[in-house]
Design an enzyme around this catalytic site. Structure first.
Site, PDB file in Angstrom:
ATOM      1  N   ARG A  81       1.924   9.894  13.370  1.00 57.47           N
ATOM      2  CA  ARG A  81       2.992   9.497  11.989  1.00 57.47           C
ATOM      3  C   ARG A  81       3.587   8.936  12.722  1.00 57.47           C
ATOM      4  NH1 ARG A  81       5.898  12.181   7.186  1.00 57.47           N
ATOM      5  NH2 ARG A  81       6.383   9.883   7.529  1.00 57.47           N
ATOM      6  N   ARG A 108      -8.124   8.356   4.313  1.00 57.87           N
ATOM      7  CA  ARG A 108      -8.887   7.654   3.904  1.00 57.87           C
ATOM      8  C   ARG A 108      -9.113   6.914   5.039  1.00 57.87           C
ATOM      9  NH1 ARG A 108      -8.703   2.661   5.430  1.00 57.87           N
ATOM     10  NH2 ARG A 108      -6.981   2.498   5.726  1.00 57.87           N
ATOM     11  N   ARG A 109      -8.378   6.887   6.150  1.00 58.85           N
ATOM     12  CA  ARG A 109      -9.312   6.645   7.721  1.00 58.85           C
ATOM     13  C   ARG A 109     -10.016   8.320   8.085  1.00 58.85           C
ATOM     14  NH1 ARG A 109      -4.080   3.498   9.089  1.00 58.85           N
ATOM     15  NH2 ARG A 109      -4.815   0.894   8.712  1.00 58.85           N
ATOM     16  N   LYS A 129       1.124  -1.289  -0.006  1.00 60.84           N
ATOM     17  CA  LYS A 129      -0.138  -0.030   0.439  1.00 60.84           C
ATOM     18  C   LYS A 129       0.196   1.415   0.325  1.00 60.84           C
ATOM     19  CE  LYS A 129      -0.879   0.524   4.822  1.00 60.84           C
ATOM     20  NZ  LYS A 129      -1.816   0.654   6.273  1.00 60.84           N
ATOM     21  N   ASP A 130       2.658   0.963   0.342  1.00 63.39           N
ATOM     22  CA  ASP A 130       3.043   2.343   0.040  1.00 63.39           C
ATOM     23  C   ASP A 130       4.011   2.604  -0.965  1.00 63.39           C
ATOM     24  OD1 ASP A 130       2.429   2.528   2.696  1.00 63.39           O
ATOM     25  OD2 ASP A 130       4.876   1.696   3.400  1.00 63.39           O
ATOM     26  N   CYS A 139      -0.930  10.060  -1.547  1.00 61.18           N
ATOM     27  CA  CYS A 139      -0.918   9.919   0.142  1.00 61.18           C
ATOM     28  C   CYS A 139      -2.884  11.304  -0.193  1.00 61.18           C
ATOM     29  CB  CYS A 139      -0.322  10.387   0.123  1.00 61.18           C
ATOM     30  SG  CYS A 139       0.573   8.853   1.112  1.00 61.18           S
ATOM     31  N   ARG A 199       2.828   5.172  17.285  1.00 62.49           N
ATOM     32  CA  ARG A 199       1.666   5.509  17.405  1.00 62.49           C
ATOM     33  C   ARG A 199       0.998   5.222  18.741  1.00 62.49           C
ATOM     34  NH1 ARG A 199       0.383   5.217  11.865  1.00 62.49           N
ATOM     35  NH2 ARG A 199       1.552   5.110  10.186  1.00 62.49           N
TER      36      ARG A 199
END
Length: 309
Positions: A151, A133-134, A85-86, A244, A157
């Protein structure tokens, strides 16, 4: 006959290292090769160094891959292991995604401090997430929630959450599983109502086009189901020029020789959205993803995208 170790490039976070080790271990098993035939090379990317700003402000997804890809292009690495996904939808000339490992769970996980579920958080609660998105999906579910940029590595986190900086955060379930941290999860979000990022949960391997020795090595660990599903999802992303800077969700499911894709685009404030579902033959996976992206773009209209950047 290969006499020197294959050099595997990776970022240095615990999750990236876990993924690189998984790739190495699968290759060792597939080819009956000793660990000494693989050298894991850790590189720090710009995305790792700059953690106080959203990715959209400092260049997008390529910030997690540029240094690795430069070493690949020069021949200093044989291949690199990434979170799929990156990966940007357009890769540097001469490089390709040559293999995908079997995919983990695609869903997002909630780690709540003041309540286990997003819907149960106090009014005006704060949720930490770096993903647009989140953020958009959280705002769609709970417009009262304040979303702050979060981040850093998974461990960073979780530490910020423990310190009380936010009431909850969201992380990919796949990453928590790979790190052995499923005990921190307080809820798992359904992929139909909270669609994941395209390619979430998949590990990909990037190598040089035309490097037959490496391609032959990697072919043994490529998972066809993951390959087809992620190819469909990345094609959808590419058709929307996804980065992004864009809140996009989507996932494909393979069943026999068929594939079904569901995708979503949503405005950053979570107020407006368009969804698409398409199915077809797996051999047309990428074409189906492209068609889904083109269809949803037409239905949304150009004005829908005005605020994305």
């Amino acid at each position: 006959m290969q006499t020197k170790p294959f050099r595997i490039g990776t970022r240095g976070s615990p999750l990236a290292l876990a993924q690189a080790h998984e790739a190495r271990d699968r290759l060792m098993a597939a080819h009956a090769m000793p660990e000494e035939m693989f050298e894991i090379v850790v590189l720090t990317t710009k995305g790792d160094r700059i953690t106080d700003r959203p990715l959209a402000e400092i260049g997008g997804k390529g910030l997690f891959t540029q240094e690795l890809e430069e070493q690949l292009a020069s021949g200093d690495l044989d291949f690199a292991v990434h979170s799929a996904k990156d990966m940007p939808t357009v890769l540097p000339q001469g490089l390709h995604l040559s293999a995908y490992l079997p995919r983990e769970d695609i869903r997002d996980a909630v780690i709540g401090r003041t309540a286990p579920k997003l819907i149960e958080l106090p009014h005006g609660a704060t949720v930490g997430s770096a993903s647009l998105r989140r953020q958009a999906l959280i705002r769609r579910m709970r417009p009262d929630i304040k979303v702050t940029i979060f981040r850093g590595a998974v461990e960073t986190r979780l530490r910020k959450l423990d310190e009380g900086q936010v009431d909850a955060t969201l992380l990919a379930l796949a990453g928590l599983k790979r790190l052995g941290k499923v005990d921190v999860i307080t809820d798992i979000l359904d992929s139909d109502t909270f669609p994941p990022a395209p390619a979430q949960g998949a590990i990909c391997i990037e190598s040089r086009i035309g490097d037959r020795r490496t391609d032959d090595l990697l072919a043994a660990v490529n998972d066809p189901t993951t390959h087809d599903a992620v190819s469909c999802e990345r094609a959808f992303l590419a058709a929307l020029d996804g980065s992004c800077r864009t809140p996009i969700g989507g996932y494909a499911v393979c069943e026999g020789d068929r594939i079904r894709f569901s995708g979503l685009i949503i405005t950053p404030d979570g107020r407006n959205q368009h969804s698409v579902t398409i199915d077809g033959n797996r051999r047309d996976a990428a074409a189906l993803g492209t068609r889904a992206g083109q269809d949803i773009r037409v239905r949304a209209g150009s004005g829908f995208f005005d605020d994305w950047n």
